[in-house]
Design an enzyme around this catalytic site. Structure first.
Site, short mmCIF file in Angstrom:
data_model
loop_
_atom_site.label_atom_id
_atom_site.label_comp_id
_atom_site.label_asym_id
_atom_site.label_seq_id
_atom_site.Cartn_x
_atom_site.Cartn_y
_atom_site.Cartn_z
N LYS A 137 49.86 76.73 91.32
CA LYS A 137 49.13 75.67 92.01
C LYS A 137 50.14 74.81 92.77
O LYS A 137 51.22 74.50 92.26
CB LYS A 137 48.37 74.84 90.98
CG LYS A 137 47.49 73.75 91.53
CD LYS A 137 46.75 73.06 90.37
CE LYS A 137 45.85 71.93 90.84
NZ LYS A 137 45.15 71.29 89.68
N SER A 173 40.42 71.03 90.26
CA SER A 173 41.25 71.10 91.45
C SER A 173 42.07 72.38 91.56
O SER A 173 42.64 72.67 92.61
CB SER A 173 42.20 69.90 91.50
OG SER A 173 43.07 69.89 90.38
N SER A 186 40.12 70.30 85.55
CA SER A 186 40.68 70.96 86.74
C SER A 186 41.26 72.34 86.48
O SER A 186 41.59 73.05 87.43
CB SER A 186 41.74 70.07 87.40
OG SER A 186 41.12 68.99 88.04
#
Length: 518
Positions: A107, A187, A211
């Site tokens: 990420k 996210s 997330s």
């Protein structure tokens, strides 16, 4: 028309696998959708597969598939050199463990000294951090191939009051691979969508509240939010030191467990890890057993607010867990309204403190939250999906973390969230609590924003306890996960139960890349 589009795209996916050397009968040596790390390592030991071939297959898949998803922000140009080094270790018998030669996506809020780390924001698009995040250093030490960076909800979904998950100014909009006009949740959107599309073997996400697990559920993969302090956050763009943690994601539980084993451990740069037992190195994959559910007691927290169709998935889930030997009892977790009321104000204060500290480590970036707000006001590219930065503005005005009111609220939050899990588990003599991870993915819409009231992740997120999402079923084409949670440091037990649930539910299926569900 929809069927034809899906078949055309499926042909691209199949073709990508054939970049690896073919076997004697001309077939691809591995099925990237279903192969596990232990299976890949066995093929490497047997000389049937190389890390270079595996990495090449994933890079080809990114080139052909990701144009529909926008899950990968950038690939690491050194990936094949990393893989070649792994192959040399395999030939010499000096491999570093089960992650050696395994491609991993990160990420893009996880710091890398040789790749940009933007959190999706143009404000961080300058020079990369001065060094790798601790967890990246651990992955490199384990021999993993850093394949590249995954898109995310900008600033990990902590910027606007009505954000659109999976969108960032740097990467655009990540799409759900099951139905392309549906949202991937945030996210860790690119990490989860990329895994669902088999663009990497494993990925690393991060979570403050939901997330990791929501994208995992909505994209039909496995996501583990570890106990707070198990994985170092040093070098990860923060929201809150009281709740943030990075965690592994994969298409199956065993790969998730293997990756967690490589990430664990104390780090002087992250005080939260001081509570991690100094002499403990857990092999999380070793805890996985075929009969893991036998004799276990699971509390089912239904959350009917997520809708009748999701509740029906949970009923089928409960039936399958019972058939696998578990006792399933219905539970309600107390204190949830009060926790929901306290969490957001606490996060505002913590974000202001922690983002200011982080920004001062980045060359060429705004130096504090006030400067970051001004950057967004003056850069129109930051407003192409949504213009709001209400959370930034509220955080700037929030009480500091030295304020007694903030401290009282955080203490109450910690106490109530832990009681909600601990007391429920004690009362019903539970090994874990299960709930729906997510509703069916909503249609992505920049004007409306997300439609994501999803309370299941909050108890474990606020408590700092582990949770893991496993595919449970689907509503039409859209995946639904089951979220399992347990007490602090019970990650091994929880992953074992998750592995049993994965086996009992057998719910994973590859995406069909439909343009729309309707």
């Amino acid at each position: 028309m929809r069927k034809a589009a899906a078949l055309t795209f499926a042909s691209l996916i199949a073709a990508a696998c054939f970049t690896a050397p073919a076997s004697a009968d001309g077939r691809c040596p591995v099925d990237l959708d279903t192969a596990t790390i232990p299976q890949l390592q066995q093929k490497m030991r047997d000389g049937e597969l190389s890390a270079v071939a595996l990495t090449s297959a994933y890079l080809a898949r990114i080139r052909t598939v990701d144009r529909k998803l926008h899950a990968v922000l950038r690939v690491d140009e050194t990936a094949l050199r990393q893989a070649a080094a792994s192959d040399r270790r395999h030939r010499a018998g000096t491999t570093r463990g089960p992650l050696d030669g395994i491609p991993v996506l990160l990420k893009d809020n996880i710091g890398t000294g040789d790749l940009p780390t933007t959190a999706g924001s143009l404000a961080l698009a300058g020079p990369p951090p001065s060094k790798d995040a601790t967890l990246v250093a651990k992955l490199r030490d384990a021999g993993a191939v850093i394949l590249g960076k995954a898109n995310l909800s900008e600033w990990a979904n902590f910027r606007a009051a009505k954000p659109t998950s999976g969108w960032s100014a740097v990467g655009g909009q990540t799409n759900n691979p099951y139905v392309l006009d549906r949202n991937p949740c945030g996210s860790s959107a690119g990490s989860a969508a990329g895994l669902a599309a088999s663009l990497a073997q494993v990925a690393i996400g991060s979570e403050t509240d939901g997330s990791v697990v929501c994208p995992a559920g909505m994209n039909g993969v496995v996501g583990h939010k570890p106990s707070l302090g198990l994985v170092s956050r040093a070098g990860v763009v923060p929201i809150s030191a009281e709740q943030d943690t990075a965690g592994p994601m994969a298409r199956n539980v065993v790969d998730t467990a293997i990756t967690l084993s490589a990430l664990q451990g104390r780090d002087p740069a992250d005080p939260a890890t001081a509570a991690y037992p100094a002499d403990q190195t857990t092999d999380y994959a070793a805890a996985l057993r075929p009969d893991a559910l036998r004799g276990k007691r699971i509390g089912l927290w239904r959350l009917p607010s997520l809708g009748k169709e999701v509740d029906e998935v949970m009923s089928r889930t409960a039936d399958k867990l019972r058939k696998a030997g578990a006792t399933v009892v219905e539970v309600e977790l107390p204190h949830q309204d009060r926790i929901a009321a306290l969490e957001f104000p606490a996060l505002l204060s913590e974000f202001h403190r922690d983002i200011d500290t982080y920004l001062r480590t980045r060359t060429g970036a705004p130096r504090d939250l006030a400067a970051l707000i001004e950057f967004n006001r003056t850069h129109l590219a930051e407003q192409t999906c949504f213009a709001g930065q209400e959370l930034f503005e509220q955080a700037l005005a929030a009480p500091p973390t030295t304020d007694p009111r903030y401290q009282a609220n955080r203490n109450e939050l910690r106490t109530l969230s832990r009681q909600s899990i601990d007391d429920t588990m004690a009362r019903y003599r539970l090994d874990a609590i299960a709930s729906p991870t997510n509703p069916p993915a909503w249609t992505t819409d920049c004007q409306r924003g997300d439609n994501d009231v999803i309370p299941s992740s909050t108890p474990a997120a606020v408590a700092g306890y582990p949770s893991v999402s496993v595919p449970a079923g689907s509503v039409g084409e859209l995946p639904i996960g089951v979220l399992l949670m347990a007490g602090h440091w019970q990650d091994a037990r929880l992953l074992s139960i998750a592995g049993g649930a994965e086996r009992a539910l057998a719910a994973w299926r590859p995406p069909h890349y439909l343009p729309t569900a309707g």
